[in-house]
Design an enzyme around this catalytic site. Structure first.
Site, PDB file in Angstrom:
ATOM      1  N   GLY A  61       0.967  -1.124  -0.007  1.00 59.14           N
ATOM      2  CA  GLY A  61      -0.022   0.093   0.150  1.00 59.14           C
ATOM      3  C   GLY A  61       0.846   1.040   0.061  1.00 59.14           C
TER       4      GLY A  61
ATOM      5  N   GLY B  48       6.286   4.203  -7.955  1.00 55.69           N
ATOM      6  CA  GLY B  48       6.231   5.543  -7.286  1.00 55.69           C
ATOM      7  C   GLY B  48       6.509   5.806  -5.915  1.00 55.69           C
ATOM      8  N   ASP B  49       5.961   4.723  -4.893  1.00 53.18           N
ATOM      9  CA  ASP B  49       6.370   4.937  -3.528  1.00 53.18           C
ATOM     10  C   ASP B  49       7.905   4.907  -3.229  1.00 53.18           C
ATOM     11  OD1 ASP B  49       3.422   4.729  -3.402  1.00 53.18           O
ATOM     12  OD2 ASP B  49       3.489   2.524  -3.394  1.00 53.18           O
TER      13      ASP B  49
END
Lengths: 338, 338, 338, 338, 338, 338
Positions: free
Chosen positions: A33, A279-280
């Site tokens: 997440g 992206g994280d």
């Protein structure tokens, strides 16, 4: 350096290799997440990283806690309760066949959490940085409100706040996103976005045609400048992905400062192992980099870290600072390190 | 649209990943065969597809029936009896190392079937299209005779007939193939071939050197025209594969009509997951496409469908019409569809 | 042709696919080591190949014996005793992420072997060729001494001796390597090296910058000539790897003869499956090739064999002479061989 | 014989072998649910079996449809729509460690279905038997209402109705269950229950202490008689499980007829492979058996079929009538059938 | 309650299922070792458990740290340095075929640690209990000395000390064991042993013939009493294993107090999943139990916890206090907990 | 001691664990066949064992050669040629569900071999023992003739001949078996049979009801005596299997000598891992035992060896003489050997 991130962590279920969902009779089970991924990345860099969420009291959710703990993330502020942990199914694409994600996250504990689950004052004690993404407020009005409370509390304590826009069209409309995210921007110092986020959320568009694999960095500098000026940011960073196919991507990023200085990272041609979490891992690299290096080196660090992430299975970026620095120093040759 | 295909389905046994046969201590078990693959592809497109063959009454063959049924293929006309289901072993190649196939199909139920096993009148009731490949008559004189009966019955009922030449040198000689296939051509409306089939079977050669990865579409237009004029066809389609290596192929096709119109599909650079069944998925795409679209769009649909097949494990093409159309519409970037 | 090789064979433990060590909960277990790899390759080519080492009497070591025996290698001269078999852990890299090797070989049986474990007179009976690599003497003074005894015994019997320099900086210093290897060179007829070995071991450098992927064959011809003249060799061969990334490499080699003739092999662009053992498979190909063909064809054979190795999992090259010849004949297209 | 069953089918996710949830990094993925299991069992016996439910339009749900279709179940009456397919996680127990189930089924498509999703008149056309379990009405008021409509429609058409009480305390209270199930009993001809269901749902208790592994068949005859007289049933059947441990169970059943005739099945000592679905396979065996045999043989068939189920992985019973009859004929020796 | 344990943790490599070493081409990789297992068990019970050892700085050792951290064990006092982590290979037995262990632990970091690696004063700060086993001093004179220092430091701080005798004949002789362990006994309050340890280490024998599966608890009470009186212990506990075969064991234990009170645990008939770590899980259960319950309940808790361990794969006992209490309360029926 | 065995080796394809064929999407691939299994067992005991057969020249057959070679079997007399290697599919049973074998061996190379493929004079050079089973002559008239030639050649050379009756009803009728086997008995010294073979092949019946799990050893002594007197044998041995279920078997054997001495082996209660090859491992144990020990110890050795086989996956018995002796010495407790 202590960083707190807040959001949802899900069970990720993915068929083996390149099997399609309809061919799978087993699923690899990991967890991921946006904000959890950032915390794990930072812990891997040696930072003191805490992840805040709410998870039910069952073994599937306990698995998420253990995965975070194994990675060195501080899990003491995870609230427990609620009915389920969200799930996402991931089918890995190849060549012209895109990856496919099926979300099954409705009704998760964090979506039904409320403000009393989190004592931000205590959570932020000793923290230097707070990070969230646009996914968390998109989960529902409750999480939007909690995110607002958290960001406000951070700001009040003088903690730096970063936000990855991360627009998800299945979670909310562009209109709703703009409304909520605009309010949140008040507390944000650093914005991170991909090529489409600023346009989707704030209507700030750049010219390049991403489906063709062509990315013009200059267009995105303009986007970053507009973000900075509109929201009074310290930095805006935009990741630049050129999708040649599901198997091969170009990857780079630009960082623009309040003062208008532009830092462009080297471009990598990545033979993709798993692009989820790219992206994280950039966000984590940037947070780490802005703390440890000058801005130019920071965006290079972030780009190199996230390049490496895309060669690694799972949402989590499992790399050390040394490994990132080695890639930055120019050794992308993949020679065996014996 | 109801399509009937007739041929052999085999148990396919393949080592995991890129292991060679001599390294394997387990085999992935799926099922496949030219005509079965076409039926599965068509069922995936939503067509009413029936596959006709003969299979023994044991659990290994029952597995084939279940795989077809799961895919939505009508299996009611599969005759049961005989001694064994054919097997083929597949070792997946990589880079300069070619894929390797070991056939173990002698004595299979379909090879020993005879005419009384199939009531073509009933089988073709309600059908619009009949498809077979050059493999079926190559299995032996019995299957050659049954194929002839089937094609004749289809023709008599006014059902459209397509044939993929699919020359297999291990099954019959060029001479035998030419004799039998020439006779069958009487009933055929649409011929599908790869770059070498027309030359192998009918001596109709094209100039390009396929082992060098160079393919000239024009040469194959001539081949297609010659096929059309020699056999009075409606359409001839030729798939064009440029084998850069076992890992990377160029892939395209030309379709030529009776009237001499030439339709050339876009060329794809495919990073191969599994190229087996590529031709079959083209055939299925063409049958579907000629029914649903104009000829130009039909060959594009067929090329895109078979491009996607090569990114999917197994003989069967597991794609929907939507997925094919998305690729045709230009989005080959492999971006995640969330 | 009977070839004897001498060295260490280790248990190789590698996570599945592209998983990192920290993600692995199982390890694929195979066996490998420079000289064992050469013996296996040669046995696969149909040569009579014997591998000499010392292994403890437990099932983990017995597994190595069985793997060699399965491959057709003569294991009768493997001494048994000692405490452990060496282990190496391999994490496969991808794209910009390099492969990673963790050695756990201290205290292995072969490292603690002494001269009385091997009766070279008997071992070399009937042999035509003796091969070792720079790893064996690097394991310790004992193995250095045994290697010297073996090489001397081979020389005395008129057996051809080849040595792959294979410098390992974790095993010994450049100074120590130069001293020991220089002494061993007295018995050596053919030297094999990669781009860096001659420089690391003997200080004979070539200009190219290997980390940039650029390799100039000419520079290495000079290195080979210097090796030949300094040590009175028959042949010196240098493999040329251009590491574009961990996933894609350029691969070629030059062979230079005593007389100064230069033979340059074709260059392959390899999409890597497993590059470990690439140099060893080159060595085996060269030994086989110099015996079976002229020098030009020998280096082509060696380059093609080792190109194929890199498309195969594990240390061992599992290819036949036919497969190598097919690639040499220009068919690198990876078309399915049915 | 055409049988219709109605209920929920879930994705079943189970760690490999005897791993606990907290040890799992992959889950075997199959599908199951009380009524679906009954339909699959009946299809395996050669009956014409249809399963009715509602499933969302995504690939995870499509997998359920394919699994049913592969098993030969008629899936034409499955409504499509809604948000998710229910999931259950299964950790297999061993010895003193019990199996553990975590349900994640809230918000599934069938739970949110309404009456207009199903046209019972059409669904029951040609049907001889309707089967449901107590789980379906327990899912919520909507499914309770639909079940009532279905049962009423079946009754009106003169179709035989069977119900497996299947009390699930996590889905509803005993009070609610009694109220709803009592209303449904009006339409039911045959009730199936385990040792505790009749007590949980209707307060009809039997003396034996099931946690000690001791089961007295006589007590359950009284329970069955009470069920028959209270609800005017044709038959009541009670399965008798003696749980020695998670690995070894005693298994038997009693069937009592309207006329008070008692039929007791032979007792099996089962070394458990997977006990989930044991009751469902009994139900399917009883439905098949009462149609094909006399009542005494019917309960023997049901007990033998469900004994075999517990030696098979997954919810589905994959056995033929022949296999069941062979076990009934006394051959439980497990000799290899070559 | 804070417990500190000190010893070695190894990489455990085990073939899948019941494969023999010679059949394995992959190894499941987990971690384990007597004292680490105790710490993990205690953490699972909710205790604050710290494990102290020395591990090298590589990813294989890092995996051990992560496994401990995931389980909730405090790893802050693990010293880093040295050359390797010890390894043990485990082949699981079945029926008459015994399990087989191959140790490859020589030269591990902990074996070469010295006193300066550990600051016992700091380590024991806040601790209530210190636990070690006879394996740690058996690793060498250095670890024997460190264990002595640790035990003395614990005693001095008034911390309770427990020791599991755990005699390993491959590590030291009975004579050496007796000498070292006798010295250590000075600091020990609670001794845990299996049926043979007291005899092997201290020459205190009991009559029963363990190889025949017959175990007389009374004999071991005498052994326990002798241990208590000889070393001035608070408690002595002896586990009683009746090995019917590698697949089925009887399992119980006796606890005797200083005052001569005898507490005998219920006997379990365990169908073994993995018996390694059974004794360690008993030790953890006893430490927890003596803290939380009266002695009689403590030994029942320990026996039930270790019974459950043997139904779980790996060295680590993954059970909660609730699960242990449920088994103690008599529910060993293995019914599914839904 | 040099032993030659002659027969068929097949590729064995078995689903993982207890999956049924219809659930399998991968097959474990090993090799086995009565006489090959005997050779492997003997090689494991340290004997010089050669296996003779005919195999085609493809990689699937090459895999069989490598498996034999790895096990230390002499493969130099395996003829190469023909079309295919036979295959058998194995579904492992559990509890009341029997194991299931599907043979797919028609047309295998050995079935189509002829006399000229084998030079028995050379093959038997240096041999002490020849072993075959009733399966080989059952494969067809050709193999029956070759077996006859081999047995005659062995007899002529004074080599001891043993035969395991191994009746397979799918390969030939009782009448045909009796005719052919009676002729072969002329050359046989030692006969091995299971409880049913003597009755199936020669009509020599024993009273016990094997399907009930009850076996009376005395009845089989009579059978053995009758075999000895009818065919002038040295020894007759009969294995006694009591099939409690597919998971648990009783296992023993009787050996009767020419002189009428009866040797009964201890009975084992085996928790089955894989019972295929149990009889073959008994045969190998007996051949080894009669050579190394007295007859009483020989049958104990054979029974213990074959007991262990049934705890091991695959056709091959992977045990050493030491392991067998340890079990014979009474240690069937399955304690870990560390």
């Amino acid at each position: 350096m202590r960083v707190v991130t807040f959001g949802e962590i899900m069970l990720r279920l993915a068929p083996e290799g390149y099997l399609r969902f309809l061919q799978a009779d087993k699923y690899g089970a990991t967890y991921g997440g946006g904000e959890a991924n950032v915390a794990v990345s930072l812990a891997g860099f040696g930072a003191d990283a805490a992840f805040v969420t709410k998870l039910p009291e069952n073994d599937i959710a306990e698995g998420a806690v253990r995965a975070l703990r194994a990675a060195g993330v501080d899990v003491r502020h995870i609230a427990r309760g609620g009915n389920r942990i969200g799930i996402y199914f991931l089918e890995k694409g190849a060549s012209q066949r895109p990856s496919k994600v099926i979300y099954d996250r409705a009704g998760s504990a964090i979506q039904e959490a409320d403000g009393t689950d989190f004592d931000w004052d205590e959570i932020f004690s000793g923290a230097d940085h707070f990070h969230f993404t646009g996914i968390t407020p998109a989960l529902g009005d409750k999480t939007a409100r909690i995110t607002m409370e958290a960001a406000a509390a951070a700001k009040k304590k003088g903690i730096k706040v970063s936000c990855d826009l991360n627009y998800r069209k299945k979670l909310w409309s562009r209109e709703k996103a703009r409304e909520v995210m605009t309010a949140l921007m008040e507390y944000v110092d650093i914005v991170i976005a991909n090529e489409e986020d600023a346009s989707d959320v704030f209507g700030i568009a750049a010219p390049a045609d991403v489906t063709k694999g062509g990315v013009t960095a200059e267009g995105y500098v303009a986007v970053a400048n507009e973000l900075i000026s509109r929201f009074g940011l310290e930095y805006a960073a935009i990741t630049l992905r050129g999708s040649i196919s599901a198997s091969d991507n170009r990857w780079s990023a630009v960082l623009v400062s309040e003062a208008g200085e532009v830092y462009k990272a080297r471009e990598y041609l990545v033979h993709i192992v798993d692009r989820v979490g790219g992206g994280d891992s950039f966000g984590a690299g940037l947070i780490y980099g802005l703390n440890a290096f000058d801005p130019g080196r920071a965006v290079e660090f972030a780009a190199a870290a996230s390049c490496l992430k895309q060669t690694i299975e799972g949402d989590f970026n499992m790399v050390t600072v040394d490994e990132v620095l080695r890639l930055m120093s120019g050794d992308g040759s993949g020679r065996i390190s014996r």
